[in-house]
Motif scaffolding. Sequence first.
Motif, PDB file in Angstrom:
ATOM      1  N   TYR A 113       0.838  -1.211   0.000  1.00 38.77           N
ATOM      2  CA  TYR A 113       0.000   0.000   0.000  1.00 38.77           C
ATOM      3  C   TYR A 113       0.872   1.260   0.000  1.00 38.77           C
ATOM      4  N   LEU A 114       1.890   1.278   0.847  1.00 40.67           N
ATOM      5  CA  LEU A 114       2.772   2.443   0.916  1.00 40.67           C
ATOM      6  C   LEU A 114       3.595   2.577  -0.362  1.00 40.67           C
ATOM      7  N   TYR A 115       3.979   1.445  -0.927  1.00 36.48           N
ATOM      8  CA  TYR A 115       4.717   1.452  -2.201  1.00 36.48           C
ATOM      9  C   TYR A 115       3.858   2.088  -3.298  1.00 36.48           C
ATOM     10  N   ASP A 116       2.600   1.684  -3.358  1.00 34.65           N
ATOM     11  CA  ASP A 116       1.688   2.229  -4.369  1.00 34.65           C
ATOM     12  C   ASP A 116       1.329   3.688  -4.089  1.00 34.65           C
ATOM     13  N   SER A 117       1.487   4.108  -2.816  1.00 32.59           N
ATOM     14  CA  SER A 117       1.108   5.474  -2.425  1.00 32.59           C
ATOM     15  C   SER A 117       2.306   6.410  -2.353  1.00 32.59           C
ATOM     16  N   LYS A 118       3.467   5.957  -2.799  1.00 35.51           N
ATOM     17  CA  LYS A 118       4.686   6.757  -2.628  1.00 35.51           C
ATOM     18  C   LYS A 118       4.666   8.074  -3.398  1.00 35.51           C
ATOM     19  N   ILE A 119       3.758   8.180  -4.374  1.00 34.81           N
ATOM     20  CA  ILE A 119       3.652   9.444  -5.108  1.00 34.81           C
ATOM     21  C   ILE A 119       2.872  10.489  -4.311  1.00 34.81           C
ATOM     22  N   LYS A 121       2.464  13.089  -1.733  1.00 36.36           N
ATOM     23  CA  LYS A 121       3.503  13.946  -1.151  1.00 36.36           C
ATOM     24  C   LYS A 121       3.580  13.820   0.368  1.00 36.36           C
ATOM     25  N   GLU A 122       2.417  13.735   1.018  1.00 32.64           N
ATOM     26  CA  GLU A 122       2.415  13.638   2.482  1.00 32.64           C
ATOM     27  C   GLU A 122       3.039  12.325   2.937  1.00 32.64           C
ATOM     28  N   ILE A 123       2.652  11.231   2.284  1.00 33.31           N
ATOM     29  CA  ILE A 123       3.208   9.928   2.647  1.00 33.31           C
ATOM     30  C   ILE A 123       4.702   9.880   2.342  1.00 33.31           C
TER      31      ILE A 123
END
Length: 260
Positions: A113-119, A121-123
């Motif tokens: 999930y974090l890999y897919d959400s790395k774009i 900016k906040e994450i």
Amino acid sequence: ALQYNERCSNALNNTKLICNTRGEDLTLSEAIIDLTHLSNQQFIGTEPIRLYFLHQCVPQLKLSQSHPFIIDHHRLRDLGVTIFTWEQAIDMFKSKEFQKKFSVDSNIQLISYLYDSKIDKEIAKLLHRIPFIMDRNKCLQIPTEIFFPSKFNDISWYSNNTQGTYVHEDLMNKLKSDHIKWLEQLGVAFRTDLSFFYHTIIPQASTFINVENAPHTIQRLCHLYVNGQIHPDDLKKLGKLSLLTKDNTLVPANRLYLSA
């Protein structure tokens, strides 16, 4: 006027005027706005976040509902609805209560999930602070405080006092190559503990090598030497280490020579 304002405030706080994402009515003090969207993910879900707030004893929050999550709206924030942020998610991930129930499979999904959400900016800004990688003690670590085990069958992998420094074995076996590369970029390094070399390879130099492990072991030793982790003086202790010849036989290194 003061009494009127108090009555209005009490009515506002005690009236079920908003709906959760399941369509159930809630008061303002029963609701949570989840800015992380983790409550929507099966690998986290609603209960860990609800329990987190219960343990935090937030004064204005009355979690009588099993599903307190509502759709975000700036007016609801202005009215004082409790917000769950990534800062609080970090705090939750660190808690023993959360880590006790968090599984390897859930960790795989969190990493994905974090890999897919790395774009996002906040994450992206918080990735180095989020403890989201499970170690062998089933505790979550930030990327710069945990290591991938070496490709060697390192003795430190089984040492009780170093369990927390290595990625959980089951997690390591299930991680995708793209995820491993990404975690390396975040600071998770392959750590080679030379205790295996000094405590196993050298004492068992004459017996350790067999036909099956010879190629990998020698390749790994060469890698350690090239990277300066094994010194020339160490190599002198490996004279009895068997090497695989062209005839597919094992012969001690001190009895071999290089062909011209």
